[in-house]
Write an enzyme that holds these catalytic residues in place. Structure first.
Site, short mmCIF file in Angstrom:
data_model
loop_
_atom_site.label_atom_id
_atom_site.label_comp_id
_atom_site.label_asym_id
_atom_site.label_seq_id
_atom_site.Cartn_x
_atom_site.Cartn_y
_atom_site.Cartn_z
N ARG A 111 9.37 9.09 -6.31
CA ARG A 111 8.59 7.91 -5.36
C ARG A 111 9.90 7.87 -4.68
O ARG A 111 9.39 6.59 -3.70
CB ARG A 111 7.84 6.71 -6.68
N LYS A 215 7.09 2.12 -1.65
CA LYS A 215 7.74 0.72 -2.22
C LYS A 215 8.52 0.21 -1.76
O LYS A 215 9.57 0.34 -1.92
CB LYS A 215 8.04 1.35 -3.87
N GLU A 261 -5.16 -3.23 -5.01
CA GLU A 261 -5.19 -3.37 -6.39
C GLU A 261 -4.37 -4.82 -6.45
O GLU A 261 -4.89 -5.18 -4.75
CB GLU A 261 -3.55 -2.61 -6.10
#
Length: 422
Positions: A111, A215, A261
């Protein structure tokens, strides 16, 4: 033990983790940056040639004391002006008094690489990332809390543009950091029972074609104002929607809107049909959480063990427990027996209610009785037990065999089984 090239970055040779530092009440530590005074060290590395594996970059690899070595940055630093910052969150925890594990670091590395590409930053190799990760733990072993649910040494790798510029272009210098903080459970003290979530109908966290799956720091910045607004109405957090699926001015219905989310956590529903479902990744608007993936794997691998919990939750006979990743709409919350959220910091936390607030045009509210007390309903509690058993190494299967990695292992052993396709 490593490919370290200078004396400032040794890898420990001991087979045992040192005891927790005296004088720290680890159980009472809040979710925050803790214990930065004294012997708390971070890993620092810079590059100007676009590679973390070059000789020049390797020479910069160093261990620095957190409290007395602040970063030297300028007003024109790229990441301050243009937001080119990504980060990860990992946990290291004791599996016994003298052993510890880092949970699924290869997923965080992948990620991290995805985020680096999105922010025009050079991605580190698996070897470099894992070495820095091991160093960050090994230079702070006495900050690993004692064995206990929810307690962990949180590790935050960061990658940022650290050059100086005014124009909009990739930074000429990049910095990579790994710092740590011992913490307790993310929601400790925040909720006696489950979470009260606000259904955010006016503002979005991410849109299709954006950076919702990355992220990066900006994704959290945009969630701050809505989060504070939600807390003013006594909610714990927001659940965001794909606003393009909720076109109220065009006659769209709130119940048909697709959810995403929370500010910093993924969401799951336990439906009365026997399905455990979470929003899929195909839209590119939510973060592919490591705990999210872990719950999906465990629920699929041990679905048979969840059947009794599912029947206790729904009050109905269930043929089989199914696990899905797909679009989830607002109306499906009315069909849920349980709802819970997942995250590295939070692990698994039940949801007690979902509702709109005073600034939302439409009214919606649903409560989940199973979520009114911790640790939640039968399925939520069983999955949390499965996750913690896996973390401690007492539950294993082929799919989870490499999830726990020893921070004191030789580098080759720590890295085994991961294909570096960065």
């Amino acid at each position: 033990h490593s490919l370290a090239t200078n004396s400032a970055s040794p890898i420990m040779s001991s087979d045992q983790i040192s005891s927790p530092r005296d004088g720290i009440d680890f159980e009472s530590l809040p979710w925050n940056i803790n214990c930065t005074e004294g012997d708390n060290n971070y890993i620092h590395m810079t590059t100007t040639d676009g590679s973390w594996e070059s000789g020049e970059a390797r020479k910069t690899l160093s261990v620095k004391p957190y409290s007395s070595s602040p970063l030297g940055i300028f007003p024109s630093t790229t990441s301050l002006n243009y937001g080119t910052t990504i980060w990860e969150g990992l946990k290291c925890y004791r599996t016994s008094d003298t052993t510890a594990a880092i949970f699924r670091p290869d997923m965080n590395w992948r990620r991290f690489c995805n985020g680096a590409k999105a922010m025009c930053l050079p991605a580190p190799s698996w070897e470099t990332f894992s070495q820095c990760l091991q160093m960050a733990v090994q230079h702070n072993t006495d900050l690993i809390p004692p064995v206990g649910d929810g307690m962990k040494l949180y590790i935050r790798p960061m990658l940022l543009g650290s050059g100086q510029q005014l124009g909009l272009y990739p930074s000429a210098e990049m910095t990579m950091l790994f710092f740590v903080s011992p913490t307790g459970n993310y929601f400790k003290g925040k909720a006696v029972g489950g979470l009260k979530l606000h259904l955010e109908t006016n503002r979005c966290r991410a849109a299709r074609g954006g950076t919702g799956s990355v992220k990066c720091a900006g994704n959290y910045a945009v969630a701050l104002r809505p989060l504070l607004d939600a807390k003013e109405e006594s909610f714990d957090d927001n659940l965001y929607m794909e606003l393009e699926t909720y076109r109220r001015e065009e006659g769209g219905k709130l119940e048909d809107a697709v959810v995403q989310e929370l500010s910093a956590a993924n969401i799951f529903l336990v439906l009365r049909t026997g399905e455990i479902v979470t929003p899929g990744l195909q839209r590119g608007t939510i973060l592919p959480g490591v705990t999210r993936d872990s719950v999906l794997v465990l629920a699929r691998e041990f679905a048979g063990e969840l059947k009794e919990a599912m029947e206790a939750s729904t009050g109905e006979a269930v043929g089989e427990v199914t696990v899905s990743e797909r679009d989830v709409t607002v109306k499906e919350f009315q069909e849920a027996a349980e709802v819970f959220i997942t995250g590295t910091a939070a692990e698994i936390v039940p949801v007690a209610s979902l509702a709109t607030g005073t600034k939302d045009a439409e009214e919606f509210k649903v409560t989940f009785p199973h979520g009114e007390t911790m640790p939640g309903g039968p399925v939520t509690a069983k999955l949390l037990t499965m996750l913690r058993e896996t973390m401690m190494g007492t539950r294993t299967c082929e799919a989870t065999k490499d999830w726990n990695r020893d921070p004191l292992a030789f580098g080759e052993t720590f890295r085994k089984g991961v294909v570096d396709d960065s």
